[in-house]
Design an enzyme around this catalytic site. Structure first.
Site, short mmCIF file in Angstrom:
data_model
loop_
_atom_site.label_atom_id
_atom_site.label_comp_id
_atom_site.label_asym_id
_atom_site.label_seq_id
_atom_site.Cartn_x
_atom_site.Cartn_y
_atom_site.Cartn_z
N ARG A 6 0.82 -1.23 0.00
CA ARG A 6 0.00 0.00 0.00
C ARG A 6 0.84 1.27 0.00
NH1 ARG A 6 -2.26 -3.80 -0.58
NH2 ARG A 6 -4.15 -4.62 0.41
N SER B 265 -10.03 -0.46 4.87
CA SER B 265 -9.16 -0.87 5.99
C SER B 265 -8.56 0.37 6.62
CB SER B 265 -8.03 -1.76 5.48
OG SER B 265 -8.58 -2.88 4.84
N GLU C 121 -3.79 3.11 7.64
CA GLU C 121 -3.64 3.04 6.18
C GLU C 121 -4.33 4.25 5.55
OE1 GLU C 121 -4.67 -0.82 4.38
OE2 GLU C 121 -5.31 0.28 2.60
C1 LIG Z 1 -15.13 -0.01 1.32
C2 LIG Z 1 -13.68 0.18 0.92
C3 LIG Z 1 -12.92 -0.93 0.58
C4 LIG Z 1 -11.57 -0.78 0.20
N1 LIG Z 1 -10.85 -1.90 -0.13
C5 LIG Z 1 -9.56 -1.76 -0.51
C6 LIG Z 1 -8.79 -2.91 -0.89
O1 LIG Z 1 -9.28 -4.03 -0.91
N2 LIG Z 1 -7.49 -2.73 -1.26
C7 LIG Z 1 -6.92 -1.49 -1.27
O2 LIG Z 1 -5.73 -1.39 -1.62
N3 LIG Z 1 -7.62 -0.39 -0.93
C8 LIG Z 1 -8.91 -0.49 -0.56
N4 LIG Z 1 -9.63 0.62 -0.19
C9 LIG Z 1 -8.97 1.94 -0.17
C10 LIG Z 1 -9.16 2.77 -1.46
O3 LIG Z 1 -10.19 2.24 -2.24
C11 LIG Z 1 -7.88 2.82 -2.26
O4 LIG Z 1 -6.83 3.35 -1.50
C12 LIG Z 1 -8.04 3.65 -3.55
O5 LIG Z 1 -6.90 3.53 -4.37
C13 LIG Z 1 -8.26 5.13 -3.28
O6 LIG Z 1 -8.61 5.72 -4.51
P1 LIG Z 1 -9.22 7.16 -4.60
O7 LIG Z 1 -9.36 7.49 -6.04
O8 LIG Z 1 -10.46 7.22 -3.78
O9 LIG Z 1 -8.06 8.05 -3.98
P2 LIG Z 1 -8.11 9.11 -2.81
O10 LIG Z 1 -8.57 8.46 -1.56
O11 LIG Z 1 -8.82 10.33 -3.25
O12 LIG Z 1 -6.55 9.45 -2.69
C14 LIG Z 1 -5.64 8.49 -2.23
C15 LIG Z 1 -4.21 9.04 -2.43
O13 LIG Z 1 -3.94 9.09 -3.82
C16 LIG Z 1 -3.57 10.42 -4.20
N5 LIG Z 1 -4.13 10.65 -5.55
C17 LIG Z 1 -5.39 10.35 -5.96
N6 LIG Z 1 -5.53 10.66 -7.27
C18 LIG Z 1 -4.34 11.18 -7.66
C19 LIG Z 1 -3.84 11.68 -8.90
N7 LIG Z 1 -4.60 11.75 -10.00
N8 LIG Z 1 -2.57 12.14 -8.94
C20 LIG Z 1 -1.78 12.12 -7.84
N9 LIG Z 1 -2.17 11.65 -6.65
C21 LIG Z 1 -3.45 11.17 -6.57
C22 LIG Z 1 -4.17 11.32 -3.15
O14 LIG Z 1 -3.45 12.53 -3.03
C23 LIG Z 1 -4.03 10.44 -1.90
O15 LIG Z 1 -2.70 10.55 -1.41
C24 LIG Z 1 -10.99 0.51 0.17
C25 LIG Z 1 -11.78 1.63 0.49
C26 LIG Z 1 -13.11 1.47 0.86
C27 LIG Z 1 -13.92 2.68 1.17
#
Ligand SMILES: Cc1cc2nc3c(=O)[nH]c(=O)nc-3n(C[C@H](O)[C@H](O)[C@H](O)COP(=O)(O)OP(=O)(O)OC[C@H]3O[C@@H](n4cnc5c(N)ncnc54)[C@H](O)[C@@H]3O)c2cc1C
Length: 345
Positions: A161, A238, A341
């Protein structure tokens, strides 16, 4: 197109549903917008956001929240094996597309919330697969040098991660697109998180006849039973990372667990090289936190690694208060400091 909204309410843009505002929200829908943006006029700091599914906003954000709304999904002309997704493509839409084309690679990552841009930041992972396994290229705007760069995933120092985007490169790049490498060769990965067991009730279990779509559907079924649907209940997945500890430390934990649960009790764990990874969910449950609440915040009943906004009205303080109680209790009982995380903003 560049859209700017001052004093923007972020509550519908973060899956924890924290009711916070940012000074300015900027949405861009094309790479050229990043070149055209008047960067010096933006309230600082600038935070790049995807789908807001790994974030806990702890207060109003004083600067600019930037979102890349590039939503094109472009297979390479030669045989579809390289696919470039705009940073704003919903990651699961990409997984669904790959499965629909009978292409292997992201099927075990199905239903992870968030967007493709973040997949390359977070090195998202589930059921034995991580984003790094399929990443072929990343394109980004360098906010320091104000130019576009192509980044080789091999330079991103991917780990559990994490990546350089979260360490040395923090706050530097705006990812605009991510290229994934898919495969026509069947590559089913079934030995994690009960996938094989869930598939065994499938009439087509003969491994040769599995398809990415069958695995995707199975994983979606498993996830729906365990994890809160962000549409229904706020969370960021998580909440804590699983700690990795020495064998000596693990032996002490085994001793405590046997005192608590009986001599035959076995502590769940995974061997990682010379060390042991212990599921944080197990420790949280052992400490009696399953279902525990702090105001509107709750340790999720079905998966104690997740903290949820149970009432829909939990405040950031209630979430962080519960987080701290969990951290303190586990430190006192097992001598392990859990690290979140979820990124706190
Ligand atoms: C119900 C649930 C289940 C989940 N299950 C998992 C799982 O099984 N495995 C897992 O790994 N994660 C899981 N996650 C966590 C999450 O889905 C991931 O971390 C996902 O990648 C976040 O994506 P996001 O677009 O929402 O990013 P955000 O939460 O908006 O951002 C996350 C990070 O990425 C950066 N970022 C986002 N977009 C960009 C961009 N275009 N350029 C530069 N930086 C950027 C942000 O600055 C931040 O640091 C889960 C979350 C939830 C709510």
């Amino acid at each position: 197109m560049i859209t700017r909204t001052p004093s923007y309410d972020l509550s519908s843009r973060n899956t924890f549903r924290m009711k916070v505002k940012c000074a300015l929200y900027v949405e861009v829908t094309a790479e050229a917008d990043l070149q055209a943006l008047d960067w010096d006029s933006l309230p600082q700091p600038v935070f790049v956001m995807g789908g807001g599914s790994n974030l806990l906003f702890t207060k109003d954000f004083p600067g600019t929240v930037l979102h890349v709304g590039i939503t094109s999904l472009c297979p390479a002309p030669t045989g579809h094996l390289l696919v470039t997704c705009g940073a704003g493509v919903v990651f699961d839409d990409f997984c669904a597309w790959a499965a629909s084309q009978n292409l292997w690679g992201p099927e075990n990552l199905s239903l992870i919330p968030g967007e493709c841009g973040a997949s390359a930041v977070q090195n998202i992972g589930a059921y034995g697969v991580e984003a790094k396994d399929i990443l072929a290229g990343i394109r980004a705007w360098d906010m320091k040098e104000r130019r576009f760069v192509d980044i080789d995933p091999a330079d991103c120092e991917y780990g559990y991660r994490t990546s350089r985007f979260k360490t040395q490169w923090k706050g530097r790049y705006v990812i605009t697109s991510v290229t994934y490498r898919l495969s026509k060769e069947p590559k089913p990965i079934l030995d994690y998180g009960g996938v094989r067991k869930a598939l065994s009730c499938h009439s087509e279990l003969v491994e040769e006849s599995l398809t990415p779509q069958i695995i995707r559907d199975t994983i979606i079924g498993i996830r729906r039973k365990k994890l809160p649907d962000p549409e229904e209940i706020g969370s960021a997945g998580s909440f804590f990372c699983n700690p990795v500890i020495s064998r000596e430390h693990f032996e002490k934990i085994v001793k405590t667990a046997k005192e608590d649960n009986g001599a035959d009790y076995e502590v769940p764990h995974y061997v990682v090289g010379n060390q042991i990874k212990v599921p944080a969910a197990w420790m949280i449950e052992q400490c009696g936190f399953k279902g525990a609440t702090n105001g509107g915040a709750q340790v999720y009943q079905n998966q104690p690694l997740v903290i949820v906004n149970a009432t829909g009205n939990a405040t950031p303080e209630e979430i962080t208060g519960l987080e701290q109680k969990v951290i303190d209790t586990i430190a006192a009982k097992y001598g392990i400091t859990l690290h979140p995380e979820v990124e706190h903003i």
